[in-house]
Design a protein around this motif. Structure first.
Motif, mmCIF file in Angstrom:
data_model
loop_
_atom_site.group_PDB
_atom_site.id
_atom_site.type_symbol
_atom_site.label_atom_id
_atom_site.label_comp_id
_atom_site.label_asym_id
_atom_site.label_seq_id
_atom_site.Cartn_x
_atom_site.Cartn_y
_atom_site.Cartn_z
ATOM 1 N N ASP A 1 0.834 -1.200 0.000
ATOM 2 C CA ASP A 1 0.000 0.000 0.000
ATOM 3 C C ASP A 1 0.870 1.252 0.000
ATOM 4 N N ALA A 2 1.898 1.237 0.827
ATOM 5 C CA ALA A 2 2.781 2.401 0.895
ATOM 6 C C ALA A 2 3.511 2.600 -0.430
ATOM 7 N N LEU A 3 3.913 1.510 -1.058
ATOM 8 C CA LEU A 3 4.610 1.620 -2.348
ATOM 9 C C LEU A 3 3.674 2.210 -3.396
ATOM 10 N N THR A 4 2.425 1.774 -3.374
ATOM 11 C CA THR A 4 1.446 2.309 -4.325
ATOM 12 C C THR A 4 1.287 3.818 -4.129
ATOM 13 N N ILE A 5 1.170 4.220 -2.866
ATOM 14 C CA ILE A 5 1.001 5.652 -2.576
ATOM 15 C C ILE A 5 2.240 6.425 -3.021
ATOM 16 N N ARG A 6 3.420 5.897 -2.701
ATOM 17 C CA ARG A 6 4.659 6.621 -3.024
ATOM 18 C C ARG A 6 4.824 6.778 -4.529
ATOM 19 N N ARG A 7 4.456 5.747 -5.291
ATOM 20 C CA ARG A 7 4.588 5.837 -6.749
ATOM 21 C C ARG A 7 3.669 6.901 -7.335
ATOM 22 N N HIS A 8 2.514 7.121 -6.694
ATOM 23 C CA HIS A 8 1.583 8.123 -7.226
ATOM 24 C C HIS A 8 1.861 9.519 -6.708
ATOM 25 N N LEU A 9 2.172 9.630 -5.441
ATOM 26 C CA LEU A 9 2.300 10.952 -4.830
ATOM 27 C C LEU A 9 3.759 11.368 -4.656
ATOM 28 N N GLY A 10 4.667 10.444 -4.913
ATOM 29 C CA GLY A 10 6.088 10.777 -4.839
ATOM 30 C C GLY A 10 6.652 10.757 -3.432
ATOM 31 N N LYS A 11 5.804 10.610 -2.442
ATOM 32 C CA LYS A 11 6.271 10.644 -1.046
ATOM 33 C C LYS A 11 5.189 10.071 -0.139
ATOM 34 N N ILE A 12 5.557 9.839 1.094
ATOM 35 C CA ILE A 12 4.586 9.435 2.105
ATOM 36 C C ILE A 12 4.488 10.523 3.174
ATOM 37 N N GLN A 13 5.640 11.155 3.447
ATOM 38 C CA GLN A 13 5.719 12.218 4.452
ATOM 39 C C GLN A 13 4.621 13.268 4.233
ATOM 40 N N GLY A 14 3.820 13.487 5.265
ATOM 41 C CA GLY A 14 2.815 14.541 5.197
ATOM 42 C C GLY A 14 1.546 14.193 4.440
ATOM 43 N N VAL A 15 1.518 13.020 3.826
ATOM 44 C CA VAL A 15 0.325 12.623 3.071
ATOM 45 C C VAL A 15 -0.808 12.297 4.046
ATOM 46 N N ARG A 16 -2.011 12.757 3.691
ATOM 47 C CA ARG A 16 -3.171 12.534 4.568
ATOM 48 C C ARG A 16 -3.933 11.298 4.086
ATOM 49 N N VAL A 17 -4.010 10.301 4.958
ATOM 50 C CA VAL A 17 -4.634 9.031 4.582
ATOM 51 C C VAL A 17 -5.808 8.736 5.515
#
Lengths: 321, 443
Positions: A152-168
């Motif tokens: 899941d984190a990899l999917t998010i990172r590939r789309h948004l470029g980062k995880i830091q600060g992302v609101r989930v």
């Protein structure tokens, strides 16, 4: 090589992957970066490597699973391992054989990697204490499902470029969900801002202590979010009354176009599968342009290859015997 | 009716003097250096006047300044006999008890068959006489087959020797049945010992409800399950005035409930398990099933409230809730594993942790393990006075030791104190004048 210094992979010095809880920020990123390489490889015609050549991987599933088991099977085969699937039905367990008996029996067959799913929290960890091979947790009760959180984190990172600060926002049946726990732990470790939403009967006691914001209103929960992650309503685990009906649940907690409109306009829609369409998610949203649900499945294979690879580097060298 | 263990003829006729001991008896507030004379299985003399100067026919044992305490009484023990002899027998349980300074055990009725018939009480008495080295009493069932429905023959069972009535690990769900039980037991002045847990609310829970359970993904048991059951019971005691004893309480709110009931003058007492006085939910760590107990280990705040409750007298007795479970029952995933831990051998040493930490006075601890349970159960033991049965133990209060499971006398090794550093060791245990345990360095 002795058991004392078998840890030959300094970037991932673990014998097993039992959960996200004890992984460091660096180790999580290491696995995700490694998975990224396998994503590329899986898009080639020749998807096969010989990283695990000669190794035996047993997928030991005490709970039925289609996607996770096939994902691990494919991951192992693409890395050149011999993969055996073993589904232990509830009936053979009721003959009196315990998890440990089963584990010891399999261990005697000298596998290198055991991928284990069990309906009881902690069962995989217990099993790992009794075997001499690497153990991967493919889901234990309502505890953890680490490879799901990584994919899941990899999917998010590939789309948004980062995880830091992302609101989930993680929504629905959080109580029975190992996916939710692992995701909360992993996303928090990577600096995301995590919310959970569901009816109070489907939220665990003290869930706020995991460092999440808690909502009982789906629209408020997804408001301004970058990612909306829906969970499967696990009716099969509900003895007694948790919600009045799936109809009412859908009305208040099903993700339809209207509820999704409160999230950011390009917010990702995720679901670990299998989906109950029309219960926690509307088909139009599940198949819509914001959905990355199929991509999660693709990332799943890459992440599992990365985990198998990382752990196999810590396995003792068989030739020494 | 106390059961006197078998002993060799002639042994009891000999007088024995235990001299140079620190006599410590909470019942009489005695705390002095002196001695104790045993004759015919009873205490013939006690006090500082008992010295090495004895008549020629008296055997003299020099206690070298060790503490001489009343033999301990454990009100909550599962022995496995009849029906679960692979887990424990009266013989092995009594070995374990003797090693822990426990001279009297009260057995829970959840055996197979259940202790709900006079014949089973008789059976236990005979088995104890033939095989046990400590006093064994039965706690008979409150309801037939522990089903919570039909009242057992409380009058006849009491006459046969049952010292208390309990449904063991079960709570009686029906308030009307429980009310009738209290009323009926009251007619016979029978003591009711109840496991306080709303089974419905506890549901499939396996540990304390809270953050630790949430992180482990395990279903929790809220402290409300205990408090609701306890409050209900006490409201019913108020209607009937029977003698009521909550077998064990585990949380701060229950301490409050008991305190309030006592201040209203109700005939209510309660126990606490030694495990709950020194351990909390975090000891479970990563699914350690030896810490899966019923009631569950609670939060640290709850533990501190229990310690306070013991110190101020709200909590009357300390029990071991000795519950031997074989590896088959414990080597399972946490949710599937059996509840329970052995505790007879660590009952005193675990309780003494509170003394050594300065949390509870020695007087309170020893009385909660001897004269107070004796008084609640109506037993003549638990005190060091002339004419009382010579049940006592010698304790080296300061001796440090590490619990090695291999040395446990119990048939099962599911202790919550494996490898724990403890302080205070039983050196000798005497039941009815007969020495039943002597510490050896290999123990």
């Amino acid at each position: 090589m002795t058991a004392n210094n078998f840890q030959s992979n300094p970037e991932f010095p673990h014998a097993h992957l039992l959960g996200v809880e004890h992984l460091s920020f660096q180790e999580i990123n290491y696995l995700m970066d490694l998975a990224e390489q396998y994503v590329q490889q899986n898009q080639q015609t020749n998807k096969k490597r010989d990283t695990l050549r000669g190794r035996t991987q047993i997928n030991l599933f005490f709970e039925t699973s289609t996607r996770t088991q096939s994902s691990f099977e494919l991951a192992g085969k693409r890395l050149g391992a011999d993969v055996m699937n073993m589904s232990v039905s509830a009936s053979s367990m009721s003959k009196g054989e315990t998890v440990i008996d089963t584990a010891m029996t399999l261990n005697a067959m000298r596998p290198d990697i055991l991928v284990v799913r069990h309906s009881a929290a902690g069962a995989v960890e217990l099993l790992s204490q009794k075997v001499s091979c690497a153990v991967i947790n493919a889901g234990d009760g309502a505890h953890e499902h680490p490879t799901q959180a990584l994919l899941d984190a990899l999917t998010i990172r590939r789309h948004l470029g980062k995880i830091q600060g992302v609101r989930v926002a993680i929504c629905g049946d959080v109580l029975h969900s190992r996916v939710a726990r692992s995701n909360i732990l992993l996303l928090n470790a990577l600096g995301a801002r995590v919310r959970v939403a569901g009816p109070s009967t489907l939220l665990p006691t003290c869930v706020d202590r995991l460092g999440v914001e808690v909502f009982n209103d789906l629209e408020k929960a997804v408001d301004g979010c970058d990612v909306v992650m829906m969970l499967r309503l696990q009716s099969e685990r509900m003895n007694g009354s948790f919600i009045p009906s799936s109809r009412e649940f859908y009305h208040f907690f099903g993700l339809g176009a209207h509820a999704l409109s409160f999230a950011k306009s390009d917010a990702l829609v995720m679901h670990p599968g299998p989906m109950n369409r029309g219960v926690e998610i509307d088909s139009a949203v599940a198949d819509g342009p914001q959905s990355v649900i199929r991509e999660q499945v693709e990332m799943g294979v890459a992440v599992r290859m990365a985990v198998l690879d990382a752990l196999s580097r810590n396995l003792p060298d068989q030739e020494v015997a | 009716m106390a059961l006197v263990p078998a002993s060799s003829p002639g042994h009891e006729s000999r007088r024995t003097a235990y001299v140079n001991a620190r006599l410590f008896d909470p019942a009489s507030s005695r705390n002095e250096v002196g001695g104790l004379v045993v004759d015919q299985g009873v205490i013939a003399d006690i006090g500082k006047q008992v010295t090495e100067e004895q008549s020629a026919d008296t055997e003299v044992i020099n206690c070298q300044g060790q503490l001489l305490i009343p033999g301990l009484i454990d009100m909550l023990v599962f022995t496995g006999e009849p029906g679960f002899e692979h887990r424990e027998t009266l013989a092995t349980a009594s070995d374990a008890a003797a090693a822990g300074g426990v001279t009297t055990i009260v057995c829970k009725p959840n055996t197979k068959p259940v202790i709900d018939e006079v014949a089973i009480v008789d059976f236990l008495e005979r088995r104890a006489r033939d095989t046990a080295k400590v006093n064994v009493h039965s706690m008979a069932a409150l309801t037939r087959n522990l089903a919570g429905e039909e009242i057992t023959e409380i009058g006849l069972l009491k006459a046969a020797g049952a010292v208390a009535f309990s449904d063991g690990p079960r709570s009686i769900k029906s308030a009307s049945v429980f009310r009738r039980l209290l009323a009926y037991a009251g007619d016979f002045d029978a003591l009711i010992v109840h496991h306080v847990e709303d089974e419905d609310l506890a549901g499939n829970g396996v540990m304390n409800d809270g953050e630790a359970a949430m992180r482990l993904g395990l279903p929790g048991i809220s402290d409300a399950a205990e408090v609701i059951a306890l409050e209900r019971d006490i409201r019913l005691v108020e209607l009937t005035s029977a003698r009521y004893h909550a077998a064990q309480i585990s949380c701060a709110k229950s301490v409050e409930v008991i305190r309030a009931a006592k201040s209203r003058g109700l005939p209510v007492t309660c126990g606490v398990c030694a495990n709950h006085l020194v351990l909390n939910e975090h000891d479970i760590g990563t699914y350690r099933t030896f810490f899966k107990l019923s009631p569950p280990l609670r939060s640290e705040d709850d533990r501190l409230a229990l310690v306070q409750g013991l110190a101020d007298g709200t909590i009357d007795v300390i029990v071991s809730n000795h519950d031997p479970q074989d590896t088959d029952g414990k080597r399972r995933p946490f949710a599937e594993a059996a509840f329970g831990a052995v505790g007879l051998e660590t009952l005193l040493a675990a309780s003494l942790i509170l003394y050594h930490e300065g949390m509870v006075g020695l007087d309170r601890i020893i009385s909660a393990l001897s004269c107070t349970p004796a008084q609640i159960l109506g037993l003549p033991t638990g005190r060091l006075t002339t004419g009382a049965p010579a049940d006592f133990a010698l304790l080296d209060l300061g001796m440090p030791w590490v619990l090695d499971v291999e040395t446990l006398k119990s048939k099962c090794q599911n202790t919550a104190f494996e490898g724990r550093k403890l302080q205070g060791r039983i050196m000798t245990t005497v039941v009815a004048g007969r020495s039943v345990y002597q510490y050896e360095a290999s123990d």
